[in-house]
Design an enzyme around this catalytic site. Structure first.
Site, PDB file in Angstrom:
ATOM      1  N   CYS A   1      14.061   7.366   9.183  1.00  0.00           N
ATOM      2  CA  CYS A   1      14.885   6.736  10.165  1.00  0.00           C
ATOM      3  C   CYS A   1      15.153   7.664  11.271  1.00  0.00           C
ATOM      4  O   CYS A   1      14.558   8.988  11.307  1.00  0.00           O
ATOM      5  CB  CYS A   1      16.256   6.664   9.359  1.00  0.00           C
ATOM      6  SG  CYS A   1      16.102   5.717   7.974  1.00  0.00           S
TER       7      CYS A   1
ATOM      8  N   ARG B   1      10.685   5.624  14.887  1.00  0.00           N
ATOM      9  CA  ARG B   1      11.059   5.887  13.387  1.00  0.00           C
ATOM     10  C   ARG B   1      11.520   4.689  12.532  1.00  0.00           C
ATOM     11  O   ARG B   1      11.760   5.113  11.271  1.00  0.00           O
ATOM     12  CB  ARG B   1      12.004   6.938  13.601  1.00  0.00           C
ATOM     13  CG  ARG B   1      11.441   8.435  14.411  1.00  0.00           C
ATOM     14  CD  ARG B   1      12.529   9.571  14.309  1.00  0.00           C
ATOM     15  NE  ARG B   1      12.698   9.925  13.078  1.00  0.00           N
ATOM     16  CZ  ARG B   1      11.795  10.826  12.244  1.00  0.00           C
ATOM     17  NH1 ARG B   1      10.981  11.505  13.044  1.00  0.00           N
ATOM     18  NH2 ARG B   1      12.039  11.553  11.334  1.00  0.00           N
TER      19      ARG B   1
ATOM     20  N   TRP C   1      15.042   2.607   8.917  1.00  0.00           N
ATOM     21  CA  TRP C   1      13.695   2.339   8.172  1.00  0.00           C
ATOM     22  C   TRP C   1      14.106   2.214   6.799  1.00  0.00           C
ATOM     23  O   TRP C   1      14.093   3.194   6.213  1.00  0.00           O
ATOM     24  CB  TRP C   1      12.601   3.063   8.581  1.00  0.00           C
ATOM     25  CG  TRP C   1      11.267   2.781   7.937  1.00  0.00           C
ATOM     26  CD1 TRP C   1      10.792   2.881   6.463  1.00  0.00           C
ATOM     27  CD2 TRP C   1      10.531   1.796   8.359  1.00  0.00           C
ATOM     28  NE1 TRP C   1       9.690   2.238   6.368  1.00  0.00           N
ATOM     29  CE2 TRP C   1       9.272   1.561   7.464  1.00  0.00           C
ATOM     30  CE3 TRP C   1      10.217   1.171   9.982  1.00  0.00           C
ATOM     31  CZ2 TRP C   1       8.258   0.801   7.668  1.00  0.00           C
ATOM     32  CZ3 TRP C   1       9.065   0.264   9.793  1.00  0.00           C
ATOM     33  CH2 TRP C   1       8.108   0.180   8.844  1.00  0.00           C
TER      34      TRP C   1
ATOM     35  N   ASN D   1      19.058  10.288   7.298  1.00  0.00           N
ATOM     36  CA  ASN D   1      17.603  10.226   7.318  1.00  0.00           C
ATOM     37  C   ASN D   1      16.915  10.833   5.855  1.00  0.00           C
ATOM     38  O   ASN D   1      17.237  12.169   5.785  1.00  0.00           O
ATOM     39  CB  ASN D   1      16.828  10.670   8.305  1.00  0.00           C
ATOM     40  CG  ASN D   1      15.380  10.314   8.327  1.00  0.00           C
ATOM     41  OD1 ASN D   1      14.766   9.690   7.619  1.00  0.00           O
ATOM     42  ND2 ASN D   1      14.490  11.396   9.015  1.00  0.00           N
ATOM     43  N   GLY D   2      16.057  10.198   5.102  1.00  0.00           N
ATOM     44  CA  GLY D   2      15.648  10.688   3.972  1.00  0.00           C
ATOM     45  C   GLY D   2      15.791  10.058   2.661  1.00  0.00           C
ATOM     46  O   GLY D   2      16.264   8.831   2.700  1.00  0.00           O
TER      47      GLY D   2
ATOM     48  N   GLU E   1     -13.413   1.250   4.078  1.00  0.00           N
ATOM     49  CA  GLU E   1     -12.253   1.433   4.941  1.00  0.00           C
ATOM     50  C   GLU E   1     -12.889   2.252   6.454  1.00  0.00           C
ATOM     51  O   GLU E   1     -12.319   2.117   7.421  1.00  0.00           O
ATOM     52  CB  GLU E   1     -11.150   2.213   4.092  1.00  0.00           C
ATOM     53  CG  GLU E   1      -9.915   2.608   5.196  1.00  0.00           C
ATOM     54  CD  GLU E   1      -9.405   1.734   5.920  1.00  0.00           C
ATOM     55  OE1 GLU E   1      -9.668   0.397   5.669  1.00  0.00           O
ATOM     56  OE2 GLU E   1      -8.603   1.892   6.861  1.00  0.00           O
TER      57      GLU E   1
ATOM     58  N   LYS F   1     -12.283   1.753  10.303  1.00  0.00           N
ATOM     59  CA  LYS F   1     -11.678   2.659  11.065  1.00  0.00           C
ATOM     60  C   LYS F   1     -12.774   2.809  12.505  1.00  0.00           C
ATOM     61  O   LYS F   1     -12.280   2.710  13.599  1.00  0.00           O
ATOM     62  CB  LYS F   1     -11.380   3.939  10.484  1.00  0.00           C
ATOM     63  CG  LYS F   1     -10.398   3.827   9.607  1.00  0.00           C
ATOM     64  CD  LYS F   1      -8.976   3.776  10.174  1.00  0.00           C
ATOM     65  CE  LYS F   1      -8.210   2.589  10.307  1.00  0.00           C
ATOM     66  NZ  LYS F   1      -8.288   1.750   9.485  1.00  0.00           N
TER      67      LYS F   1
ATOM     68  N   GLU G   1     -13.077  -0.721  14.659  1.00  0.00           N
ATOM     69  CA  GLU G   1     -11.745  -1.242  15.305  1.00  0.00           C
ATOM     70  C   GLU G   1     -11.057  -0.439  16.293  1.00  0.00           C
ATOM     71  O   GLU G   1     -10.656  -0.870  17.221  1.00  0.00           O
ATOM     72  CB  GLU G   1     -10.644  -1.560  14.177  1.00  0.00           C
ATOM     73  CG  GLU G   1     -10.122  -0.370  13.691  1.00  0.00           C
ATOM     74  CD  GLU G   1      -8.983  -0.857  12.507  1.00  0.00           C
ATOM     75  OE1 GLU G   1      -8.146  -1.786  12.858  1.00  0.00           O
ATOM     76  OE2 GLU G   1      -8.493  -0.145  11.699  1.00  0.00           O
TER      77      GLU G   1
ATOM     78  N   HIS H   1     -32.331  -4.029  -0.207  1.00  0.00           N
ATOM     79  CA  HIS H   1     -32.358  -5.514  -0.378  1.00  0.00           C
ATOM     80  C   HIS H   1     -32.345  -6.328   0.997  1.00  0.00           C
ATOM     81  O   HIS H   1     -31.826  -7.385   1.128  1.00  0.00           O
ATOM     82  CB  HIS H   1     -31.598  -6.049  -1.197  1.00  0.00           C
ATOM     83  CG  HIS H   1     -31.460  -5.564  -2.634  1.00  0.00           C
ATOM     84  ND1 HIS H   1     -32.652  -6.000  -3.533  1.00  0.00           N
ATOM     85  CD2 HIS H   1     -30.986  -4.518  -3.220  1.00  0.00           C
ATOM     86  CE1 HIS H   1     -32.526  -5.326  -4.529  1.00  0.00           C
ATOM     87  NE2 HIS H   1     -31.540  -4.378  -4.582  1.00  0.00           N
TER      88      HIS H   1
ATOM     89  N   LYS I   1      -0.976  -5.169  15.519  1.00  0.00           N
ATOM     90  CA  LYS I   1      -0.450  -4.438  14.338  1.00  0.00           C
ATOM     91  C   LYS I   1      -0.120  -5.457  13.165  1.00  0.00           C
ATOM     92  O   LYS I   1      -0.491  -4.891  12.083  1.00  0.00           O
ATOM     93  CB  LYS I   1       0.767  -3.532  14.670  1.00  0.00           C
ATOM     94  CG  LYS I   1       1.101  -2.759  13.302  1.00  0.00           C
ATOM     95  CD  LYS I   1       0.101  -1.800  13.173  1.00  0.00           C
ATOM     96  CE  LYS I   1       0.480  -0.948  12.110  1.00  0.00           C
ATOM     97  NZ  LYS I   1      -0.564  -0.075  11.425  1.00  0.00           N
TER      98      LYS I   1
HETATM   99  C1  AGP Z   1      -6.213  -1.849   9.641  1.00  0.00           C
HETATM  100  O1  AGP Z   1      -6.492  -0.610  10.567  1.00  0.00           O
HETATM  101  C2  AGP Z   1      -5.829  -3.182  10.628  1.00  0.00           C
HETATM  102  N1  AGP Z   1      -4.915  -2.830  11.362  1.00  0.00           N
HETATM  103  C3  AGP Z   1      -5.908  -4.357   9.925  1.00  0.00           C
HETATM  104  O2  AGP Z   1      -7.222  -4.608   8.995  1.00  0.00           O
HETATM  105  C4  AGP Z   1      -4.733  -4.526   8.840  1.00  0.00           C
HETATM  106  O3  AGP Z   1      -5.071  -3.681   7.734  1.00  0.00           O
HETATM  107  C5  AGP Z   1      -4.571  -5.966   8.346  1.00  0.00           C
HETATM  108  O4  AGP Z   1      -4.549  -6.889   9.401  1.00  0.00           O
HETATM  109  C6  AGP Z   1      -3.705  -6.170   7.161  1.00  0.00           C
HETATM  110  O5  AGP Z   1      -2.440  -5.967   7.665  1.00  0.00           O
HETATM  111  P1  AGP Z   1      -1.226  -5.716   6.620  1.00  0.00           P
HETATM  112  O6  AGP Z   1      -1.443  -4.803   6.021  1.00  0.00           O
HETATM  113  O7  AGP Z   1       0.018  -5.558   7.421  1.00  0.00           O
HETATM  114  O8  AGP Z   1      -1.080  -7.129   5.903  1.00  0.00           O
END
Ligand code: AGP
Length: 617
Positions: A2, A27, A76, A112-113, A490, A494, A497, A513, A612
């Site tokens: 927070c 935050r 938060w 905050n905490g 993953e 990274k 994207e 294959h 996001k």
């Molecule tokens: C990951 O870096 C991306 N931003 C994206 O794949 C994300 O993980 C995915 O859209 C799922 O989002 P969520 O975890 O908020 O459900």
């Protein structure tokens, strides 16, 4: 995480508090509140859910609240849903449901905490006729201060000290006492507070950006210290109440830079928050040495199958979870992309557990998958980072990751927290079903993850050098087996994207294959290789592609130095029980993706075409 702010001085406090809070909104932003007092008058408390703008509207930009001393908070949520009642400031008396108006209270505060033992403290206060209007840990702390303040009548510093001796957890605490107008008291343990002063004014905040526009002369309060803040002056005390002399320092950071605490991008800041996030997430579920998750043991004993559902990185965390759960228990696990799960005509075993993984808790496909599972009367368990989000609210049970607000579109700290949540479930499940006899050994190993992430982060310069050398490439492959393959998923995302380099994650044994036909001179292949019984096999897959011209980079564990005889570049991670290796191998790949994007001059925090949270199909 927070944000807290405070002001005492010669100007009206409310507009300054709102402005300072607006610099901390990253935050936490599910609710906010301020308390302002005008001399001996009682503090007026105003709170609002949602964005800070809602609070600002309630108080007409601050003009509706008079007073030269005040505190503020942007939340938060960790304990208690986002709501006006749960929003801070909290008071020692009762707070109006709407969270507005003067309060008959001797003590008003923000925090905050996380207070880990707030339940036991609440029981104590209930016995002393205290009543609670919220379900937050903060209200408990404020009332405990009030309890000691009235019981010993030795003033604010003594009351706060006695409280902190009883408290377990982390806090950046800001408190006003009715009997001490124009003074604010703060206390700190493992959560940031800075205090700034200028002629006749003092400013308090969680981060520098909140006050950098008012002053560059700041004091840093240390852990387990308190401070009494008046207009233009500050006095520091230790837990014994003895005064601690301190000199101010000059802050050089620009406001913009300060918001990222000196990092160039939120993504790098969040990569570096992972040790704390892992620790907080782990500790949020460990009480008295055992794992507490909100799923009935009897249900876990009878469980026949687990489905893990998510999108993107959340799905990747689920793949890691699948390997770990199947290594530690006798329960088969199936991982599904949410966008597939919601439409599949898939027979689902009745006594199944469906786990929804989601940072935002708002991803449309994952929410739809949750509803599909519930329509079939399956028990749903959500691993979510945003308190009170749709998925959190609709699931039968929820585990909140303690990553705090994640600003960068590319997730890092939330993914790492999701891994911890899945490890905890696996250990709990194995313990309940008898396949794990010593859960403490595994939890103790998890406790070493933060420091091991710290050690890897120290390697970032080498990874930056490597990224600069290869930033021009068009393709990259991430290969591994077992948990290493799950981690590659993953790592590849990274890379894709944020640097827009086309990359694929491949099970190392699968390359031959078909896909191996894509390998040519200079193709970058990154091998993740930490699993004992698979090590030689993955190494030979790397050698196979190396013999066809690939440039080989490897992520492996300290001690496996033979790797360097076969590859061109190696990043070593600290040794750990290989079940948890994904928590470490992902770190170099996060850094790699980041530095590729930086080398290519791209917008790291806001990559093209992405959002996001994908709240549409
Ligand atoms: C990951 O870096 C991306 N931003 C994206 O794949 C994300 O993980 C995915 O859209 C799922 O989002 P969520 O975890 O908020 O459900």
């Amino acid at each position: 995480m927070c944000g807290i702010v405070g002001y005492v001085g010669t100007r009206q406090a409310a507009p300054i508090l709102l402005s300072a809070l607006s610099r901390l909104e990253y935050r936490g932003y599910d609710s906010a509140g301020i308390a302002v007092r005008d001399g001996a008058e009682l503090a007026e408390v105003v709170k609002a859910t949602g964005k800070l703008a809602n609070l600002s509207m309630k108080v007409d930009g601050g003009k509706a609240l008079k007073g030269f001393c005040g505190i503020g908070h942007t939340r938060w949520a960790t304990h208690g849903e986002p709501s006006t009642t749960n929003a801070h400031p909290h008071v020692s008396g009762n707070c109006l449901g709407s969270g507005c108006g003067p309060v008959e209270s001797d003590v008003v505060g923000v925090h905050n905490g996380i207070i880990e033992n707030y339940q036991e403290l609440k029981e104590k206060l209930l016995k002393h006729d205290y009543r609670f209007y919220s379900n937050t840990d903060t209200e408990v702390v404020i009332k405990l201060i009030d309890y000691y303040y009235k019981k010993y009548k030795l003033g604010p510093i003594d009351a706060i000290n006695r409280t902190l001796v009883r408290v377990r957890g982390t806090y950046a605490l800001e408190v006003m006492f009715k009997d001490y107008p124009d003074e604010i008291y703060v206390a700190r343990k493992d959560a940031p507070i800075i205090i700034g002063t200028s002629a006749g004014e003092s400013f308090i905040a969680s981060d520098v950006p909140a006050i950098i526009n008012y002053t560059q002369s700041v004091y840093y309060i240390d852990n387990l210290e308190l401070a009494r803040i008046c207009a233009g002056s500050v006095h520091f005390y230790d837990l014994n109440g003895d005064e601690v002399p301190k000199e101010p320092t000059k802050v050089e950071l620009s406001p913009q830079a300060a918001e990222k605490e000196g990092f160039e991008h939120f993504m790098m800041k969040e990569i570096h928050e992972q040790p704390r996030v892992v620790k907080d997430t782990l500790h949020s579920a460990i009480k008295d040495g055992s794992i507490h998750i909100d799923i009935d043991d009897e249900f876990l004993k009878k469980l026949s199958r687990i489905y893990i559902v998510g999108c993107g990185s959340a799905y990747h965390a689920g793949v890691v979870g699948q390997y770990v759960i199947e290594r530690l228990t006798d329960v088969p696990v199936r991982v599904e992309l949410a966008s597939e799960f919601r439409y599949r005509k898939m027979p689902l075993a009745k006594d199944s557990l469906v786990i929804l993984v989601s940072q935002s808790g708002e991803t449309a496909d994952t929410l739809a998958a949750l509803r599909a599972a519930k329509e079939k009367s399956l028990f749903t368990y959500a691993i979510v980072n945003v308190v009170g989000s749709s998925i959190a609210r609709e699931a039968d049970s929820v585990f909140y990751t303690m990553a705090g607000p994640e600003i960068a579109v590319a997730t890092t700290k939330a993914y790492s927290a999701q891994l911890i949540a899945l490890y905890l479930l696996a250990i709990k499940l194995g313990t309940v079903r008898g396949s794990i006899t010593d859960p403490k050994e595994l939890v103790d190993e998890m406790e070493t993850i933060p420091e091991k992430i710290e050690a890897i982060l120290k390697e970032r310069d080498r990874i930056q050098w490597f990224a600069a050398k290869f930033a021009h490439i068009k393709d990259a492959f991430f290969i591994g087996r077992g948990i290493d393959y799950a981690s590659c998923l993953e790592g590849s995302l990274k890379m894709k994207e944020i640097s827009y380099v086309h990359s694929e994650a491949y099970a190392a044994g699968e390359l031959k294959h078909g896909t191996i036909s894509l390998i040519e001179d200079g193709t970058l292949v990154i091998g993740v290789n930490t699993q004992d019984e698979l090590f030689e096999k993955t190494l030979s897959n790397l050698v196979e592609v190396g013999s066809r011209g690939a440039y080989l980079a490897a992520i492996t564990e300290n001690g496996r130095y033979s790797m360097e005889d076969s590859v061109n570049f190696t990043v070593y991670t600290p040794r750990i029980n290989e079940i948890f290796s994904a928590s470490l191998t992902v770190i170099p790949m996060q850094l790699l993706g980041y530095y590729f994007a930086v080398a290519r001059g791209l917008d790291v925090d806001k990559p093209r075409n992405l959002a996001k949270s994908v709240t549409v199909e």
